[in-house]
Design an enzyme around this catalytic site. Structure first.
Site, PDB file in Angstrom:
ATOM      1  N   GLY A 139     -15.323   6.469   4.841  1.00  0.00           N
ATOM      2  CA  GLY A 139     -14.461   7.496   5.429  1.00  0.00           C
ATOM      3  C   GLY A 139     -14.581   8.765   4.592  1.00  0.00           C
ATOM      4  O   GLY A 139     -15.501   8.885   3.777  1.00  0.00           O
ATOM      5  N   ARG A 171      -6.848   0.329  -2.792  1.00  0.00           N
ATOM      6  CA  ARG A 171      -5.641  -0.491  -2.878  1.00  0.00           C
ATOM      7  C   ARG A 171      -5.964  -1.773  -3.633  1.00  0.00           C
ATOM      8  O   ARG A 171      -7.003  -2.414  -3.395  1.00  0.00           O
ATOM      9  CB  ARG A 171      -5.120  -0.863  -1.480  1.00  0.00           C
ATOM     10  CG  ARG A 171      -4.388   0.242  -0.753  1.00  0.00           C
ATOM     11  CD  ARG A 171      -3.067   0.629  -1.444  1.00  0.00           C
ATOM     12  NE  ARG A 171      -2.327   1.635  -0.704  1.00  0.00           N
ATOM     13  CZ  ARG A 171      -2.457   2.964  -0.881  1.00  0.00           C
ATOM     14  NH1 ARG A 171      -3.296   3.438  -1.797  1.00  0.00           N
ATOM     15  NH2 ARG A 171      -1.734   3.799  -0.161  1.00  0.00           N
ATOM     16  N   GLU A 214       2.296  -3.252  -8.236  1.00  0.00           N
ATOM     17  CA  GLU A 214       2.491  -2.022  -9.012  1.00  0.00           C
ATOM     18  C   GLU A 214       3.976  -1.814  -9.260  1.00  0.00           C
ATOM     19  O   GLU A 214       4.765  -2.007  -8.337  1.00  0.00           O
ATOM     20  CB  GLU A 214       1.891  -0.829  -8.252  1.00  0.00           C
ATOM     21  CG  GLU A 214       0.387  -0.961  -8.108  1.00  0.00           C
ATOM     22  CD  GLU A 214      -0.268   0.223  -7.387  1.00  0.00           C
ATOM     23  OE1 GLU A 214       0.447   1.187  -7.052  1.00  0.00           O
ATOM     24  OE2 GLU A 214      -1.477   0.162  -7.160  1.00  0.00           O
ATOM     25  N   HIS A 261      -2.289   4.433 -10.763  1.00  0.00           N
ATOM     26  CA  HIS A 261      -2.278   4.924  -9.378  1.00  0.00           C
ATOM     27  C   HIS A 261      -2.075   6.448  -9.318  1.00  0.00           C
ATOM     28  O   HIS A 261      -1.066   6.940  -8.808  1.00  0.00           O
ATOM     29  CB  HIS A 261      -1.199   4.195  -8.549  1.00  0.00           C
ATOM     30  CG  HIS A 261      -1.492   4.237  -7.076  1.00  0.00           C
ATOM     31  ND1 HIS A 261      -1.096   3.259  -6.196  1.00  0.00           N
ATOM     32  CD2 HIS A 261      -2.157   5.160  -6.318  1.00  0.00           C
ATOM     33  CE1 HIS A 261      -1.487   3.568  -4.958  1.00  0.00           C
ATOM     34  NE2 HIS A 261      -2.137   4.730  -5.020  1.00  0.00           N
TER      35      HIS A 261
HETATM   36  C1  GLV Z   1      -2.416   7.018  -2.292  1.00  0.00           C
HETATM   37  O1  GLV Z   1      -2.735   5.936  -2.693  1.00  0.00           O
HETATM   38  C2  GLV Z   1      -2.251   7.353  -0.911  1.00  0.00           C
HETATM   39  O2  GLV Z   1      -2.368   6.477  -0.040  1.00  0.00           O
HETATM   40  O3  GLV Z   1      -1.978   8.528  -0.640  1.00  0.00           O
END
Ligand code: GLV
Length: 315
Positions: free
Chosen positions: A154, A232, A260, A279
């Protein structure tokens, strides 16, 4: 109309929302308790939220007036999107605006793991760098010229590929939709796993992709290869990855985790063969501002019955 916001937001945003609706905003840095959110959502027309807040079918069943959920994230795995569709609730998210920042951080992890940046920093801070330049100190691997396999092609996967071409990398990709992009070799996922020096994940978390990199897939990777995950955590079987890093066979650069924050007991913390980030793929001032602005624009469009600038599932 009523808008529920599940995290603290700036006063100016509160003012903007209050001009159009009654605002109920969670003011604490601690997550909003589920029972409070369900209670607040009962008569809400819109919810502005983030990826740490789960919007499940139980909540949606209680939120009979809800028209729009706007999340400050590109990922929507914290939202039961099927249940939202069943209840006629539109979901807005923030694609596009975080592509470059996340791609940049992906390269930072590739370089950080390959060139042992965190280990070097720790060596100096601990006072253990006592005898200057040494021929074999912290030898790593080059990103330049490496073969990199991207799982998911993507916008973020493509932005990573663009950057990798600047490093003279051979870029392989496997993608569900077989999208062909110049300069990227589309290959079967198992071939990618067994060929690449670096495997990087850029796919959304869905029931189909959950656990897609398990023991078998990790075993296919070459000795010394590196797994990078800025997508993820639940895409990967973390226990199987820990075993591979522990044995010294694989290395990893991770920004995301199955749970998390990463639990204190996680063995990942003890392993030098990985670089761990909390993250922060989209965490630059400019990008976070753009994400918030897009999420607000989605929220207002939904409230006013207009097309969302970034509606989930829109082409
Ligand atoms: C970050 O992980 C998002 O999905 O924006």
């Amino acid at each position: 109309m009523k808008v529920v916001v599940t995290f603290p937001i700036p006063d100016v945003a509160k003012q903007m929302i209050s001009e159009q609706a009654v605002l109920q905003c969670w003011e604490s840095e601690e997550s909003i308790p589920t029972s409070t959110l369900i209670d607040w959502a009962t008569d809400a027309d819109a919810i502005l939220t983030t990826l740490t807040c789960s919007i499940d079918s139980e909540l949606l069943a209680h939120a009979q007036q809800l028209k729009v959920i706007s999340t400050v994230s590109v990922g929507v795995d914290h939202i039961d999107v099927d249940a939202a569709a069943e209840h006629g609730v539109i979901v807005g998210h923030t694609p596009g605006v975080l592509t470059d920042s996340t791609a940049d951080l992906t390269l930072a992890l590739m370089l950080g793991v390959g060139r042992r940046v965190a280990e070097g920093d720790a060596l100096i801070r601990s006072g253990a760098w006592s005898d200057g330049w040494k021929p074999n100190l912290l030898l790593g691997t080059d990103l330049s010229g490496a073969t990199v396999g991207l799982i998911g092609l993507g916008p973020i996967g493509q932005a990573v590929a663009t950057r990798l071409k600047g490093f003279g990398c051979r870029v392989l990709a496997s993608n569900r939709t077989l999208r062909s992009v110049e300069g990227i070799e589309l290959v079967d996922r198992d071939i990618l796993l067994s060929t690449a020096d670096i495997v990087s994940l850029h796919t959304a978390l869905t029931p189909e992709t959950s656990g897609m990199i398990g023991r078998r897939e990790l075993a296919l990777m070459q000795d010394g290869a590196m797994l990078i995950n800025t997508a993820r955590g639940a895409l990967v079987d973390e226990a199987a990855l820990v075993a591979e890093i522990k044995s010294g066979r694989l290395r990893a650069g991770l920004d995301v985790y199955a749970e998390e924050p990463l639990p204190l007991a996680s063995e990942l913390r003890e392993l030098p063969g990985c670089v761990l980030l909390p993250h922060v793929g989209s965490a630059t001032e400019r990008t976070r501002r753009a994400m918030f602005e897009l999420a607000l624009a989605n929220l207002f469009a939904g409230l006013q019955g207009r097309d969302l600038p970034a509606r989930l599932g829109a082409a």
